[in-house]
Motif scaffolding. Sequence first.
Motif, mmCIF file in Angstrom:
data_model
loop_
_atom_site.group_PDB
_atom_site.id
_atom_site.type_symbol
_atom_site.label_atom_id
_atom_site.label_comp_id
_atom_site.label_asym_id
_atom_site.label_seq_id
_atom_site.Cartn_x
_atom_site.Cartn_y
_atom_site.Cartn_z
ATOM 1 N N ASN A 107 10.313 3.149 -8.512
ATOM 2 C CA ASN A 107 9.684 4.345 -9.038
ATOM 3 C C ASN A 107 9.010 3.995 -10.352
ATOM 4 O O ASN A 107 9.413 4.419 -11.418
ATOM 5 C CB ASN A 107 10.706 5.474 -9.220
ATOM 6 C CG ASN A 107 10.018 6.807 -9.393
ATOM 7 O OD1 ASN A 107 8.806 6.904 -9.296
ATOM 8 N ND2 ASN A 107 10.800 7.821 -9.659
ATOM 9 N N ARG A 108 7.987 3.190 -10.239
ATOM 10 C CA ARG A 108 7.210 2.771 -11.400
ATOM 11 C C ARG A 108 6.042 3.723 -11.605
ATOM 12 O O ARG A 108 5.496 4.258 -10.646
ATOM 13 C CB ARG A 108 6.661 1.372 -11.203
ATOM 14 C CG ARG A 108 7.701 0.323 -11.043
ATOM 15 C CD ARG A 108 7.037 -1.008 -10.886
ATOM 16 N NE ARG A 108 8.019 -2.039 -10.612
ATOM 17 C CZ ARG A 108 7.701 -3.272 -10.305
ATOM 18 N NH1 ARG A 108 6.450 -3.626 -10.212
ATOM 19 N NH2 ARG A 108 8.646 -4.153 -10.074
ATOM 20 N N THR A 109 5.650 3.885 -12.827
ATOM 21 C CA THR A 109 4.464 4.683 -13.114
ATOM 22 C C THR A 109 3.246 3.832 -12.774
ATOM 23 O O THR A 109 3.082 2.731 -13.312
ATOM 24 C CB THR A 109 4.435 5.081 -14.601
ATOM 25 O OG1 THR A 109 5.656 5.764 -14.906
ATOM 26 C CG2 THR A 109 3.254 5.969 -14.899
ATOM 27 N N ILE A 140 0.833 -1.198 0.000
ATOM 28 C CA ILE A 140 0.000 0.000 0.000
ATOM 29 C C ILE A 140 0.869 1.249 0.000
ATOM 30 O O ILE A 140 0.683 2.154 -0.820
ATOM 31 C CB ILE A 140 -0.955 0.000 1.214
ATOM 32 C CG1 ILE A 140 -1.981 -1.122 1.076
ATOM 33 C CG2 ILE A 140 -1.652 1.352 1.358
ATOM 34 C CD1 ILE A 140 -2.762 -1.391 2.326
ATOM 35 N N ILE A 141 1.834 1.308 0.901
ATOM 36 C CA ILE A 141 2.711 2.475 0.997
ATOM 37 C C ILE A 141 3.542 2.612 -0.279
ATOM 38 O O ILE A 141 3.652 3.713 -0.841
ATOM 39 C CB ILE A 141 3.619 2.402 2.237
ATOM 40 C CG1 ILE A 141 2.780 2.351 3.521
ATOM 41 C CG2 ILE A 141 4.592 3.570 2.269
ATOM 42 C CD1 ILE A 141 1.918 3.563 3.768
ATOM 43 N N LEU A 148 3.501 5.787 -2.744
ATOM 44 C CA LEU A 148 4.731 6.535 -2.984
ATOM 45 C C LEU A 148 5.054 6.606 -4.479
ATOM 46 O O LEU A 148 5.632 7.585 -4.945
ATOM 47 C CB LEU A 148 5.899 5.926 -2.211
ATOM 48 C CG LEU A 148 5.832 6.080 -0.691
ATOM 49 C CD1 LEU A 148 7.016 5.392 -0.032
ATOM 50 C CD2 LEU A 148 5.758 7.541 -0.279
ATOM 51 N N ASN A 149 4.672 5.588 -5.227
ATOM 52 C CA ASN A 149 4.870 5.632 -6.676
ATOM 53 C C ASN A 149 3.954 6.639 -7.360
ATOM 54 O O ASN A 149 4.182 7.009 -8.508
ATOM 55 C CB ASN A 149 4.678 4.244 -7.297
ATOM 56 C CG ASN A 149 5.871 3.355 -7.073
ATOM 57 O OD1 ASN A 149 6.995 3.817 -7.017
ATOM 58 N ND2 ASN A 149 5.623 2.067 -6.929
ATOM 59 N N CYS A 150 2.915 7.071 -6.660
ATOM 60 C CA CYS A 150 1.986 8.077 -7.197
ATOM 61 C C CYS A 150 2.463 9.508 -6.943
ATOM 62 O O CYS A 150 1.840 10.456 -7.406
ATOM 63 C CB CYS A 150 0.595 7.900 -6.582
ATOM 64 S SG CYS A 150 -0.221 6.375 -7.067
ATOM 65 N N LEU A 151 3.544 9.670 -6.194
ATOM 66 C CA LEU A 151 4.040 11.012 -5.880
ATOM 67 C C LEU A 151 4.625 11.670 -7.124
ATOM 68 O O LEU A 151 5.202 11.008 -7.974
ATOM 69 C CB LEU A 151 5.119 10.944 -4.793
ATOM 70 C CG LEU A 151 4.727 10.352 -3.450
ATOM 71 C CD1 LEU A 151 5.935 10.343 -2.515
ATOM 72 C CD2 LEU A 151 3.573 11.118 -2.823
ATOM 73 N N ASP A 152 4.482 12.996 -7.179
ATOM 74 C CA ASP A 152 5.134 13.725 -8.267
ATOM 75 C C ASP A 152 6.555 14.100 -7.842
ATOM 76 O O ASP A 152 6.965 13.849 -6.707
ATOM 77 C CB ASP A 152 4.316 14.946 -8.696
ATOM 78 C CG ASP A 152 4.153 15.995 -7.610
ATOM 79 O OD1 ASP A 152 4.886 15.968 -6.602
ATOM 80 O OD2 ASP A 152 3.284 16.873 -7.775
ATOM 81 N N LYS A 153 7.315 14.696 -8.735
ATOM 82 C CA LYS A 153 8.722 14.997 -8.464
ATOM 83 C C LYS A 153 8.879 15.955 -7.284
ATOM 84 O O LYS A 153 9.797 15.809 -6.479
ATOM 85 C CB LYS A 153 9.392 15.575 -9.708
ATOM 86 C CG LYS A 153 9.596 14.556 -10.777
ATOM 87 C CD LYS A 153 10.334 15.110 -11.965
ATOM 88 C CE LYS A 153 10.459 14.001 -12.999
ATOM 89 N NZ LYS A 153 11.339 14.354 -14.085
ATOM 90 N N GLU A 154 8.007 16.921 -7.181
ATOM 91 C CA GLU A 154 8.086 17.884 -6.074
ATOM 92 C C GLU A 154 7.886 17.193 -4.729
ATOM 93 O O GLU A 154 8.608 17.456 -3.767
ATOM 94 C CB GLU A 154 7.037 18.981 -6.260
ATOM 95 C CG GLU A 154 7.055 20.039 -5.188
ATOM 96 C CD GLU A 154 5.972 21.081 -5.395
ATOM 97 O OE1 GLU A 154 5.399 21.536 -4.387
ATOM 98 O OE2 GLU A 154 5.689 21.422 -6.554
ATOM 99 N N GLU A 155 6.930 16.281 -4.662
ATOM 100 C CA GLU A 155 6.667 15.549 -3.417
ATOM 101 C C GLU A 155 7.831 14.626 -3.065
ATOM 102 O O GLU A 155 8.204 14.513 -1.901
ATOM 103 C CB GLU A 155 5.351 14.767 -3.542
ATOM 104 C CG GLU A 155 4.137 15.675 -3.625
ATOM 105 C CD GLU A 155 2.902 14.998 -4.187
ATOM 106 O OE1 GLU A 155 1.805 15.517 -3.951
ATOM 107 O OE2 GLU A 155 3.028 13.962 -4.875
#
Length: 161
Positions: free
Chosen positions: A84-86, A58-59, A63-70
């Motif tokens: 770091n998969r899309t 889940i985590i 975390l893979n849904c985060l954008d570069k800024e996050e």
Amino acid sequence: MRQILLPDECLNELLLYLDNKTLYKCLFVNRNYCRYAIPILWERPFKPSFMNSKHSLIINTLLNCLDKEEITTLIPFQINITENRTPLFEYGKFIKIIDQEFVKQNIITWLNSTNGKVLTERYNIAKYQDIRVKKLINVIYHMIIRQGSNLKELNLRIIKD
């Protein structure tokens, strides 16, 4: 043999009656089933029944849904995002119910499994001050809101000893 297709509304209604284990199996039937099962499975990802081996999944998925800024905001806190998969979906927008205590427990367990550091098993503000937990909660909530959340319920509890 001819395949009979159900209207999307009927398929969605039928899937609402299935348990999580059966819904998970529906992800592999076809794309249409997957498209309707994912939002149901992700309505409440942080719940007691998921507090087992699925915490890391889940985590990691969130975390893979985060954008570069996050992701950049996590670097000073030595939080390593291993994969770091899309993602296939914007999972944050499906979350409707969040229980703050279960989010904290999932993150603490995830931190334990990712870096081997032994953290407090039970979250307590007086005993546990790891800023990484707070930062991860912050960035996950930010991502959920950024993705256009359908959040309907946020359960906050303060535990006093």
